[in-house]
Scaffold this active site. Sequence first.
Site, PDB file in Angstrom:
ATOM      1  N   ARG A  22     -28.613  11.244  -4.320  1.00  0.00           N
ATOM      2  CA  ARG A  22     -27.615  12.316  -4.426  1.00  0.00           C
ATOM      3  C   ARG A  22     -27.635  13.054  -5.754  1.00  0.00           C
ATOM      4  NH1 ARG A  22     -22.699   9.142  -1.323  1.00  0.00           N
ATOM      5  NH2 ARG A  22     -23.661   9.392   0.708  1.00  0.00           N
TER       6      ARG A  22
ATOM      7  N   LEU B 190     -16.291  16.815   2.967  1.00  0.00           N
ATOM      8  CA  LEU B 190     -17.656  16.300   2.959  1.00  0.00           C
ATOM      9  C   LEU B 190     -18.417  16.597   4.246  1.00  0.00           C
ATOM     10  CD1 LEU B 190     -19.588  14.242   1.361  1.00  0.00           C
ATOM     11  CD2 LEU B 190     -18.888  12.648   3.112  1.00  0.00           C
TER      12      LEU B 190
ATOM     13  N   SER C  42       0.822  -1.213   0.000  1.00  0.00           N
ATOM     14  CA  SER C  42       0.000   0.000   0.000  1.00  0.00           C
ATOM     15  C   SER C  42       0.853   1.259   0.000  1.00  0.00           C
ATOM     16  CB  SER C  42      -0.894  -0.008   1.245  1.00  0.00           C
ATOM     17  OG  SER C  42      -1.663   1.161   1.278  1.00  0.00           O
TER      18      SER C  42
ATOM     19  N   HIS D  41     -17.390  12.962  -5.750  1.00  0.00           N
ATOM     20  CA  HIS D  41     -17.372  12.171  -4.516  1.00  0.00           C
ATOM     21  C   HIS D  41     -17.017  10.712  -4.743  1.00  0.00           C
ATOM     22  CE1 HIS D  41     -18.379  11.053  -0.461  1.00  0.00           C
ATOM     23  NE2 HIS D  41     -19.353  10.243  -0.848  1.00  0.00           N
TER      24      HIS D  41
ATOM     25  N   PHE E 231       4.572   2.180  -3.500  1.00  0.00           N
ATOM     26  CA  PHE E 231       3.667   2.722  -4.517  1.00  0.00           C
ATOM     27  C   PHE E 231       3.719   1.798  -5.746  1.00  0.00           C
ATOM     28  CE2 PHE E 231       3.672   6.286  -7.934  1.00  0.00           C
ATOM     29  CZ  PHE E 231       2.319   6.135  -8.189  1.00  0.00           C
TER      30      PHE E 231
END
Length: 608
Positions: free
Chosen positions: A281, A245, A33, A346, A152
Amino acid sequence: MYEHDVLVIGGGGAGLRAAIAAQEAGADVAIVSKLHPVRSHTGAAEGGINAALQSGDSWEAHAKDTMKGADYLADAPAVETFARRAPKEVMQLEHWGMPFSRDEDGTVSQRPFGGLSFPRTTYAGAETGHHLLHTLYEQVIKRGITVYEEYFVTRLAVTDEPDPNDRTCHGVTALDLKTGAVEGFRATGGVILATGGLGQVYDHTTNAVANTGDGMAMAYRVGVPLEDMEMIQFHPTTLPSTGVLITEGVRGEGGRLFNSEGERFMFERGYAADEGELASRDVVSRAELTEIQEGRGFGDGHVKLDMRHLGEERIMDRLENIVGLARHFEGVDPLEEPMPVKPGQHYAMGGIETDEYGSTCIEGLYAAGEAACVSLHGANRLGGNALPELFVFGAEAGRHAAGVDLDPPAIEVGPDPDVAREDREWPTELGAGGAETDVVPDGRDLEPGALLGEAVAAERERVEELLTGDGDRGHVEVREQVQETMTAHVNVFREGEGLETALEDISDAREAYEDVTVTDPSRTFNTDLQQTIETRNVIDLAEVITMGALARPESRGAHWRAEHQTRRDEEWLRHTLVNWRDGDPELFYRPAILESESVTYEPEERSY
Ligand SMILES: Cc1cc2nc3c(=O)[nH]c(=O)nc-3n(C[C@H](O)[C@H](O)[C@H](O)COP(=O)(O)OP(=O)(O)OC[C@H]3O[C@@H](n4cnc5c(N)ncnc54)[C@H](O)[C@@H]3O)c2cc1C
């Protein structure tokens, strides 16, 4: 070179759940990760997790709401698998120690969310994602699963058969961010891409800077189709100055939207006469922008969200972190005054095409979470449906990669030679042209280890070129060029001319990228190098999103076209797929599956 049975790329909710499932199925698993797992973007999730847990609710009702929310572009086998398994996965989390909010009698609380016919969203305050990541990470640690953090991943090591359906993935290459070294990771069983979303394609997004869609772009460049990429969700309540958000939980608890004339416009202007602020949404985002465009917004273009009437006690119990976010990022105290909000990018409903077990068309390559598209969310995701997707399909992908036998899939994948390809005129040259691909040439003749060695060599060469090149551009200006055109033309409202302009701008950005050089020569945590590599992914994905949007002449879910304002089920109840054929993007379509074993979902008009 490192070697494991199963490699999970990404340590967010999907990656951690996939790793646990693969380990439980007996595999030696490692997570690779670019962020430490608990810093993954899942941690930012606020509102909650949908699952039919209570009497009076049912998985069938959850499936029906999801199909309707998706504007019928979802595949029924995926939707039903999801709705049936979500309750068990949520109970599993509870048993692992997830600190869900509870009612006075001790049962797990559930609250209403947009587009749901029953209050079926479980939550942990307004910090659901944070608790979720920690709960899963504890299980990963407890099981001794290896985690390579701050690596990465830059390329997949895939054989070079001419047809992507015949290729096999044997591992990945990754840049060790601490040292700058490129390393090879071999997977003898499978690689699972759980690399999350692509919000950085836009300049106003709720997503973290790490969300550059790397997994989607890497899979695309080795021949896996990307599906329904034009379906980008814009969340109606983001803070105008940062994109941070404000959870749908605020509206779920009773928060009210109003315009500069003091109207609760969702009801008073008829956008959603029944559900009002709790419409889905896409509906609320369009309503807000219509209010702003028709002159009933505030200041530089926002509406307001008021939660003061809920009372301080309830707000601090259920929405405490919203108070902090509004204070710190917008300088507004929501206990004293309404918050300014506007729509922002989003979520990506589309992604790497998979079947219901997370398989792609390339053997040994799987995907789960926001990076994947199993066709669950279709044209619009319901709030609270992304997190359960991570567990349900993350677990499926983990088990499958670990070699568990599964029934034949109902959902087809891969570029199918029998599907009619869409031959159309584009306003400009698209893709990188020619034979550009990430597949290692002559991989067919190489053993898996040697194939991975070739991929590592190719990647070391690319890094060297970026570090020593004499180009005169930086990645920032190129990335901004893409983000600005996407926000201007491929946003909540879209029209043909703007989409064509965006494709031309993206093509210019691709050309400019040829001249990009990394100015920081250091090897240690070289964010200039990392972001330059990510920017290539942003360009490829922006192009696929825009191609799909231009080619879909209808309005469905989050995809709204000025010249085509109705849904056209007869021709367009089909998934958009884009395939990178050695550098030339190709568009094709596959019908949405509305039939499951027990039900056929009949498309209805979507009103809330
Ligand atoms: C602000 C916000 C709030 C949300 N709230 C909710 C909610 O309340 N309910 C809900 O259902 N959904 C919510 N969502 C959506 C949901 O949180 C996400 O879709 C979901 O968390 C994505 O999880 P993931 O595991 O797929 O990706 P992520 O959590 O983003 O994890 C991706 C992982 O991949 C790694 N990675 C990425 N690229 C590479 C690479 N090249 N090499 C190595 N590693 C890489 C990253 O380090 C990270 O570990 C929200 C989303 C946002 C942005």
